[in-house]
Design an enzyme around this catalytic site. Structure first.
Site, PDB file in Angstrom:
ATOM      1  N   HIS A 209       2.690  -0.872  -0.673  1.00  0.00           N
ATOM      2  CA  HIS A 209       3.563  -1.777   0.230  1.00  0.00           C
ATOM      3  C   HIS A 209       3.614  -3.228  -0.148  1.00  0.00           C
ATOM      4  CE1 HIS A 209      -0.710  -2.437   1.538  1.00  0.00           C
ATOM      5  NE2 HIS A 209      -0.336  -3.564   1.825  1.00  0.00           N
ATOM      6  N   ASP A 242      -0.657   4.847  -1.370  1.00  0.00           N
ATOM      7  CA  ASP A 242      -0.571   3.322  -1.355  1.00  0.00           C
ATOM      8  C   ASP A 242      -0.770   2.508  -2.690  1.00  0.00           C
ATOM      9  OD1 ASP A 242       0.356   0.875  -0.286  1.00  0.00           O
ATOM     10  OD2 ASP A 242      -1.562   0.476   1.028  1.00  0.00           O
ATOM     11  N   SER A 324      -3.680  -7.608   0.037  1.00  0.00           N
ATOM     12  CA  SER A 324      -3.400  -6.414  -0.449  1.00  0.00           C
ATOM     13  C   SER A 324      -3.070  -6.232  -1.864  1.00  0.00           C
ATOM     14  CB  SER A 324      -2.084  -6.153   0.159  1.00  0.00           C
ATOM     15  OG  SER A 324      -2.337  -5.362   1.465  1.00  0.00           O
TER      16      SER A 324
END
Length: 481
Positions: A209, A242, A324
């Protein structure tokens, strides 16, 4: 896709009220040195007042009136967490819609999940305001002007040595191998995240992402802590896991890959160190412990249309939007996970939809991420293990139920597939995979994806109120679909 709510900077207050216009200036006492002007303070520490990371630096002149005006409302960490797909006992959440420096501001999304998981991606710019409370000083002599007193201090506090295993030593060794990633789509929409050096060829591992905006014709760059910035390209991305791999263009020859640990050996209570760019503050280091293992986590892209599943490492190290893709390290500096998601309160805790750390962060175990990254480097496509059956994605505590109808009207159990060969049928409720308790469909998916195609697992299931077990050899699926 992303939103921005920068908040309002608070103007610094004068350090002293100005004298009345009609009052004569007071003469300085004889022999006194005039006081020097107060230095600008560092309100609340970094980031500095009136600075936000997407528009450079701006400043506000102090209000000439006294007393200073009351500060405006607390700045908000803007952003839209989105209404995501909740599962596995966690409320619905979204990945938010951007990662930091937001380049374009579409209309915000409506609705949120039940305070659920949101990926640790930077959604909006931060403006920190505060009163400039700098320190001033005055040197005064005695009235007899007999001289001044000089206070001297030692020129050295001694050699500071940070032993291996200390947080400072681990951070010093790991930071040069981490990067802040900037990703933007062809329309200019995007944000920032984190990644780390995977090999000497210039491959960087991060979250899907983080780079999703740049996959189809966007712009991608990675900046090291020393300020060196490199253009990059996406080698491969796995939306379900992910995980993504990017490669630096014209990569330097002195890259130092981070050492990968063994996430299977991690124990609850082990120390953790997270590195990332929370809210755009690159090269930030936070610490904590492993709070839990094998935590079933499902998080979405903010629209609910696509979800990622993991059997995650849970940590209380502070992880925020922008962390992230960054490494979660053990006390020896080995990578044990990739920071990917956080649990947040329903309103983000800041009066907006943006999420912040409440001590519940989740990382993809590095053993799984390593396998995925190697496949992406080798073929450019992810490979998923599968059982060949459709299961309900509803939140339950009873198990993963095989649906009566498959996706798009297909068969719920693939004819000749792994589940079919193992004797599973529509309506069966899977309650265990090996020794792992399965409480929902997303939990089952996350657990399956910790395995590789071809692995043999034991499935425990209920049919007609009775418990059964069967052996199943996992099949494979190539690519995201």
């Amino acid at each position: 896709m992303s939103t921005e709510n920068e908040g309002t900077a608070v103007p610094p207050a004068p350090s002293a009220p100005p004298p009345p216009a009609d009052a004569p200036a007071a003469s300085a006492p004889q022999g006194a040195h005039p006081g020097s002007a107060p230095a600008a303070g560092d309100p609340y520490g970094p980031p500095a007042a009136q600075v936000h990371h997407d528009a450079g630096e701006s400043s506000s002149a102090p209000d000439p009136s006294w007393p200073p005006p009351p500060p405006p409302s607390t700045p908000a960490y803007g952003g839209d967490g989105g209404a995501g797909h909740g599962a596995a006992g966690h409320g619905g959440g979204g990945w938010g819609a951007g990662w930091g420096t937001t380049h374009q501001q579409p209309a915000p999304k409506n609705g949120r999940g039940r305070g659920g998981l949101v990926a640790a991606v930077l959604v909006a710019a931060l403006v920190a305001g505060g009163l400039g409370g700098g320190l001033g000083y005055t040197l005064a002599r005695e009235n007899d002007s007999g001289g001044s007193t000089t206070v001297s201090s030692s020129t050295s506090g001694g050699n500071v040595k940070r032993d291996p295993g200390t947080v400072a030593a681990v951070a010093a060794a790991a930071l040069p191998s981490t990067v802040t990633i900037e990703a933007a789509s062809s329309s200019g929409e995007g944000g920032t995240g984190t990644g780390f050096v995977f090999d000497k060829q210039g491959h960087i591992v991060t979250n899907n992402h983080v780079v999703a905006d740049a996959v189809d014709g966007g712009n991608l760059s990675a900046t090291f802590p020393n300020g060196k910035k490199y253009e990059a390209e996406v080698v491969g991305n796995a939306q379900g896991y992910d995980v993504a791999v990017i490669k630096l263009k014209n990569a330097p020859s002195d890259l130092k890959p981070l050492t990968l640990g063994n996430s299977d050996d991690v124990a609850v209570g082990d120390s953790t160190i997270a590195i990332g760019a929370p809210f755009g503050l690159s090269n930030t280091v936070t610490t904590g412990i492993i709070s839990a293992k094998n935590r079933p986590v499902a998080s979405s892209d903010g629209t609910g249309s696509k979800a990622s599943y993991m059997s995650a490492l849970q940590t209380d190290a502070s992880i925020n939007p922008g962390n992230s893709g960054g490494p979660l390290l053990d006390a020896q500096g080995n990578v044990i996970g990739i920071n990917s998601a956080i649990q947040s309160t329903s309103n983000g805790g800041f009066g907006t939809g943006q999420a912040g750390s409440i001590g519940l962060g989740f990382a993809i175990p590095i053993n799984q991420a390593k396998y995925v990254a190697q496949e992406l480097i080798r073929t450019g496509k992810p490979v998923y293990a599968k059982i060949g059956a459709s299961v309900s994605l509803e939140d339950t505590t009873n198990g993963a139920k095989i649906t009566e109808q498959g996706v798009g009207g297909t068969e719920p159990v693939d004819p000749g597939g792994p589940a079919d060969k193992a004797g599973l049928k529509p309506g069966d409720v899977i309650t265990k995979l090996d020794d792992r308790v399965i409480d929902s469909g997303p939990t089952l998916i996350g657990e399956i994806w910790t395995h590789k195609p071809g692995d043999e697992v034991t499935i425990t299931y209920e049919r007609g109120g009775k418990e059964h077990t069967t052996e199943l050899t996992l099949g494979s699926r190539v690519g995201d679909s």
